[in-house]
Design a protein around this motif. Structure first.
Motif, PDB file in Angstrom:
ATOM      1  N   ASN A 269      47.805  37.329  39.752  1.00 48.89           N
ATOM      2  CA  ASN A 269      46.393  37.497  39.366  1.00 48.89           C
ATOM      3  C   ASN A 269      45.496  36.655  40.249  1.00 48.89           C
ATOM      4  O   ASN A 269      45.942  35.889  41.094  1.00 48.89           O
ATOM      5  CB  ASN A 269      46.190  37.171  37.895  1.00 48.89           C
ATOM      6  CG  ASN A 269      46.516  35.726  37.585  1.00 48.89           C
ATOM      7  OD1 ASN A 269      46.041  34.823  38.259  1.00 48.89           O
ATOM      8  ND2 ASN A 269      47.350  35.503  36.583  1.00 48.89           N
ATOM      9  N   ASN A 270      44.203  36.809  40.005  1.00 53.32           N
ATOM     10  CA  ASN A 270      43.163  36.133  40.790  1.00 53.32           C
ATOM     11  C   ASN A 270      42.781  34.778  40.264  1.00 53.32           C
ATOM     12  O   ASN A 270      41.927  34.121  40.830  1.00 53.32           O
ATOM     13  CB  ASN A 270      41.878  36.955  40.731  1.00 53.32           C
ATOM     14  CG  ASN A 270      41.887  38.052  41.742  1.00 53.32           C
ATOM     15  OD1 ASN A 270      42.617  37.942  42.717  1.00 53.32           O
ATOM     16  ND2 ASN A 270      41.119  39.083  41.503  1.00 53.32           N
TER      17      ASN A 270
ATOM     18  N   SER B 197      40.016  33.915  35.066  1.00 48.19           N
ATOM     19  CA  SER B 197      39.203  34.959  34.460  1.00 48.19           C
ATOM     20  C   SER B 197      39.905  36.308  34.514  1.00 48.19           C
ATOM     21  O   SER B 197      39.519  37.243  33.823  1.00 48.19           O
ATOM     22  CB  SER B 197      37.839  35.040  35.138  1.00 48.19           C
ATOM     23  OG  SER B 197      37.994  35.437  36.477  1.00 48.19           O
ATOM     24  N   ASP B 198      40.926  36.425  35.333  1.00 48.24           N
ATOM     25  CA  ASP B 198      41.738  37.637  35.392  1.00 48.24           C
ATOM     26  C   ASP B 198      42.893  37.525  34.390  1.00 48.24           C
ATOM     27  O   ASP B 198      43.180  38.435  33.621  1.00 48.24           O
ATOM     28  CB  ASP B 198      42.261  37.774  36.828  1.00 48.24           C
ATOM     29  CG  ASP B 198      42.940  39.105  37.095  1.00 48.24           C
ATOM     30  OD1 ASP B 198      42.738  40.039  36.302  1.00 48.24           O
ATOM     31  OD2 ASP B 198      43.664  39.201  38.093  1.00 48.24           O
TER      32      ASP B 198
END
Lengths: 511, 155, 337
Positions: free
Chosen positions: C199-200, C203-204
């Motif tokens: 993920n990033n 917030s992802d």
């Protein structure tokens, strides 16, 4: 209704002279910053945030929200009058806004843009007030496969934004994906397409590409064109006629709703909804050929959708603490600096603050309309500086605008190179919009695919077992088929387009 | 200055470029394959799919698709010099900001642009360059505190 | 004629430059006569190698505001994101080591980056690790209202169904992944059977866990706090040796029966190793007293960050120790690039 009472309290709070002044200053600064190519909402908020921390929390956030709205709207002014999108979201606005300006109808275009923003902004704020916690829970149902399906849906837009040749549009879209992959890969951390150049491992910055392709190349190509690009001298009245309003009203509502619901999803930025709504309007239109030549609905749609997304983005931000776009991430930082922890409890713990901010969004939207309708002359004056003088200034501002995004000189170089590339692409009629669309969607498309595959242990069936993803994919297939069908019927070049039918969107999700 | 109908030939060249770029992407996918997560997922998937499609689209453009013709406007000599000058100044500006600093670079670049693009005389271009540099200096550096490169002279 | 005009315009340009140079020079006049040269005498750049809005960025902005006021010179926070922090770090290392370009770094831009890279763009020797501002545990997070109430529930389920465990992480070579591997080693589960979902960032990741799309997330307390307080995520255990003051009700891994797994998320200040020792000392002592100032610690608390000052020696030892452990893990599980 309890929300209503709280909202009234919020208005009482927001309508103090000091708070009104902050909203005004924010909207004003935001509008000005947004007009400068390259300085879209994200850099504007990031640069100005330190100054707002000197204020109290309510005033600070009111001002930041004003800057955000202002920058989003200011971008459309430059997009319509000069054909230069200051940031990604403004790209679809240029498609019809600029032709309108060239026809001397820049005024109505600006007017419709302002009214669309206002309608959609108010819609978004109303949604925020009444449905916030409810909708936030729905947003969590969107996982990786659903996002991947959504990205595929957005891809179908390419067919409609390719201009004369769909084949060339698809090649440009693929090229956009390719450039978006430059940098560190999402799963292995291994650098891709960097040719051993260290700065490339940080990826190609989106603002550099937009400024290069749309602003720098626009200025350069203007020099060689025999019909010189002119900043419209006459823009006409900014108050749209009753007929114009009637014509665009359904678009505002439709696009506002599209934008609103997309704004609930983290990752679906105002740019995505601006592109999607433009496409929807084009499909629904009785004469789609008018789009791209100066259709007011083509201005209203992206403007309404973008602004609704900007407003509804506050729902996941306030209720879950999830920022759905980069400017909101910085606003979240602003909230946290003031010690406010977004989440469902925010409404309970800091109710008066939240409601004051929501009320200020109403006020900010009103101010935007006020600033941009009667005072539009002042903004237009700014863009009416003779092109001779304006061109060097635009170029100088492009450079600093690109630099401030990541404080990187390499990004400036990239922008200049894309300016040169953009010149040749325009010259040989390769459409730029599919490129920028895929460049924007590339990272999320790939990441959500890789995430889905990790979750499903490598099985593609995950896209068909999730009901939401399945519905979206079917919708994408239908839309794709419909637009292909429409294109065949409406264009006589059916033969030349036949070969490239079974192409992009379908083949991506079967691979 | 002559405008000629063109399209097919230029678009075929575009198709060839597309095939070449697509092939490059496939090579990158092959390099990335060992770093995969599993057989259907990893950093190699997207370069592979995009590369393959670019090759296919390129082949279609070269051999199959008839693209619509379009007009190419060739810039005249004066406009050509202007364009080339602008591009050269922009690259020089990029170099000057890093080496000489933002302020000096902006004076020089805006002077050059006012000269080449606007076609102003030496004095007028210099005055305008001075004004825009000063305004940007006050707004960006004094008011907004943006840290811009200072270069060897530290300004 | 022409050349005359040219020279006069040059003169105008030169005058403008001089005037501008003068403006920035005025502020430099005051100084105190000390053994060490006065510092700072002009604005300082604090480079954050991540995008604005993240945990390290927010903490750095708090530090910049506090020390800027204390020293009477502006400290500009400059975000230079990219390549997992390498871009920003390298920009500090190539700048003049005069002490006016300072790096805000954290575990992912040092330990994780260096352990995962075959050809690291820099080494620990290039950096003078001055001190930490934040040093806080990670939290094991699962969806609220699901089948896992405690760490023991999760352990038992993973032992029985290793193939069904998905965990979110920013990449193969990240401190989160390393922590998960160490945990799996400790409870005797084969890492190759579980699935990492890249993920990033927070917030992802967090919505994916709250929505039940991914089973487990390992996130530092700052990122986790929002959705935990919102009741969407359940924290099972923290990765420190003592409980976190931010989550006093959450046990440590050791208290939950998972032995020998300790990891932390730190944010700190570093200088290029060539920077003057007096500057490093000035930053170190200022940071030490900053973290004792209730005004600053209150600020950190509002950011959901757990402040802790480690001096240069402790800080360097922590990072070296972590780097050695993680490099070993990368080798063992072939996570590198």
């Amino acid at each position: 209704m309890n929300s209503l009472g709280m909202l009234l309290g919020g208005f009482a709070n927001a309508l103090t002279p000091a708070n009104l002044l902050m909203a005004l200053i924010g909207v004003l600064i935001g509008s000005l910053a947004g007009m400068i190519p390259g300085i879209g909402p994200t850099p504007a908020i990031a640069i100005l945030m330190p100054f707002t921390t000197a204020l109290g929390p309510v005033q600070g956030i009111i001002m930041l929200a004003g800057i955000y709205y202002g920058a989003v709207y200011g971008g459309s002014t430059t997009a319509i009058l000069l054909g230069i999108p200051a940031e990604l979201q403004a790209v679809p606005v240029t498609l019809d806004g600029y032709p309108l300006a060239k026809q001397g109808k820049g005024g109505p275009a600006l007017g419709i843009a302002a009214i669309s923003s206002f309608v959609a902004g108010v819609l978004g704020v109303l949604g925020l007030i009444f449905f916030a916690p409810l909708l936030a829970a729905q947003a969590l149902k969107f996982g990786p496969p659903e996002y991947f399906a959504l990205m595929i849906l957005t891809l179908t837009v390419i067919v409609n934004l390719s201009g004369a040749s769909v084949a060339k549009g698809l090649v440009m879209g693929l090229a956009g994906y390719l450039v978006s992959m430059v940098g560190v890969g999402p799963s292995s951390g291994h650098a891709r397409f960097t040719f051993g150049l260290a700065p490339l491992s940080a990826g190609v910055e989106m603002v550099s590409v937009i400024i290069g392709l749309f602003a720098i190349s626009e200025v350069i190509i203007g020099m060689g064109s025999r019909t010189p690009v002119t900043a419209a001298e006459k823009i006409g009245s900014v108050y749209p006629s009753r007929a114009d309003l009637k014509h665009t009203a359904p678009t505002m509502v439709r696009s506002g709703l599209i934008g609103f619901f997309l704004g609930l999803l983290p990752g679906a930025s105002p740019a995505v909804s601006a592109f999607l709504s433009y496409d929807v309007e084009k499909r629904l239109s009785k004469n789609p050929g008018q789009f791209g030549k100066g259709e007011l609905r083509g201005v209203a749609a992206p403007e309404a959708a973008g602004n609704a997304t900007a407003s509804s983005g506050f729902i996941p931000l306030f209720t879950l603490g999830i920022p759905s776009s980069p400017p909101l991430a910085i606003l979240l930082a602003g909230l946290m600096i003031y010690g406010l922890q977004p989440g469902p409890n925010l409404f309970q713990q800091s109710g008066s603050f939240v409601w004051a901010v929501i009320a200020s969004m109403f006020i900010g939207n009103v101010m935007l309309v006020v600033l941009h309708l009667p005072l539009v002359g002042i903004w237009v004056k700014l863009t009416q500086i003779p092109l001779r003088v304006l061109k060097p200034i635009v170029l100088i501002l492009c450079v600093v605008g690109v630099y401030t995004v990541r404080n990187s000189m390499f990004d400036v170089l990239v922008a200049i190179i894309f300016g040169v590339i953009g010149y040749f692409l325009r010259k040989y009629h390769w459409p730029l919009v599919p490129f920028i669309l895929c460049f924007m969607l590339g990272p999320l498309t790939e990441l959500s695919f890789v995430q889905s595959m990790s979750i499903s242990n490598g099985s593609l069936s995950i896209f068909f077992t999730s009901p939401i993803a399945l519905v979206i994919l079917i919708l994408a297939a239908v839309l794709f088929a419909v637009s292909v069908f429409l294109m065949r019927r409406s264009r006589k070049r059916a033969l030349s387009l036949e070969a490239d039918r079974p192409d992009l969107p379908i083949s991506i999700h079967t691979n | 200055m002559k405008a000629g109908a063109a399209g097919m030939k230029q678009d075929r060249i575009g198709g060839v470029v597309s095939i070449a770029v697509g092939a490059g992407s496939l090579v990158e996918a092959a390099i990335l394959y060992p770093f995969r997560l599993n057989s259907t997922s990893g950093d190699f998937v997207m370069p592979g799919v995009v590369g393959a499609l670019l090759v296919v689209m390129g082949l279609l453009l070269v051999f199959v698709v008839k693209t619509p013709p379009f007009e190419i406007e060739r810039p005249d000599r004066k406009a050509g010099i202007q364009m080339l000058g602008t591009i050269v100044i922009l690259f020089a500006y990029w170099w000057a900001i890093s080496e000489l600093g933002y302020v000096i670079g902006t004076v020089l670049a805006s002077f050059g642009l006012f000269k080449v693009v606007s076609g102003y005389g030496w004095i007028r271009a210099a005055v305008y360059a001075g004004i825009i540099t000063l305004v940007l200096y006050v707004v960006l550096i004094q008011l907004l505190n943006i840290a811009l490169p200072t270069g060897i002279f530290n300004v | 004629m022409r050349s005359k005009k040219f020279y006069s315009s040059l003169a105008v340009g030169a005058l403008a430059v001089l005037a501008l140079a003068g403006c920035s020079g005025v502020a430099n006049a005051s100084s105190t006569a000390n053994a060490a040269p006065a510092y700072p005498t002009r604005p300082i750049q604090l480079v954050v190698p991540f995008a604005p809005g993240g945990g390290t960025d927010l903490v750095s902005r708090a530090v910049a505001a506090y020390l800027g006021q204390k020293w009477g010179k502006t400290i500009n926070v400059v975000n230079k994101p990219g390549a997992g922090g390498a871009t920003g770090t390298e920009s500090v290392l190539t700048a003049s080591p005069d002490g006016y370009t300072v790096l805000a770094d954290n575990g992912s831009s040092t330990e994780a980056l260096l352990s995962g890279a075959n050809k690291p763009p820099f080494t620990l020797k290039d950096l003078n690790l001055v001190g930490t501002v934040v040093n806080q545990p990670f939290v094991f997070l699962v969806k609220s209202g699901g089948q896992f109430k405690t760490m023991q529930d999760l352990d038992a389920w993973v032992k029985a169904n290793p193939g069904q465990l998905t965990f979110g992480s920013t990449g193969l070579s990240s401190v989160q992944t390393y922590t998960v591997i160490e945990w799996l080693q400790s409870i005797g589960v084969d890492y190759s059977k579980v699935h990492m979902v890249p993920n990033n960032g927070a917030s992802d990741l967090l919505p994916q866990i709250a929505g039940g799309h991914v089973v487990l997330g390992v996130q530092d307390v700052t990122g986790a706090a929002g959705l935990v307080k919102a009741g969407q995520l359940t924290p099972l255990a923290v990765t420190s040796t003592t409980r976190s003051p931010l989550f006093p009700n959450v046990p440590t891994l050791a208290q939950s029966g998972v032995k020998n797994v300790v990891s932390s998320f730190w944010s700190g200040i570093a200088l290029p190793s060539g920077a003057p020792a007096s500057v490093a000392q000035k930053w170190g002592s200022a940071m030490a007293s900053m973290l004792k100032d209730p005004a600053f610690t209150a600020k950190l608390k509002t950011l959901n960050a757990q402040g802790q000052y480690l001096d240069s020696a402790q800080f360097t030892a922590l990072v070296k120790n972590n780097l050695a452990t993680y490099t070993q893990l990368v080798k063992q599980y072939k996570l590198g690039q």
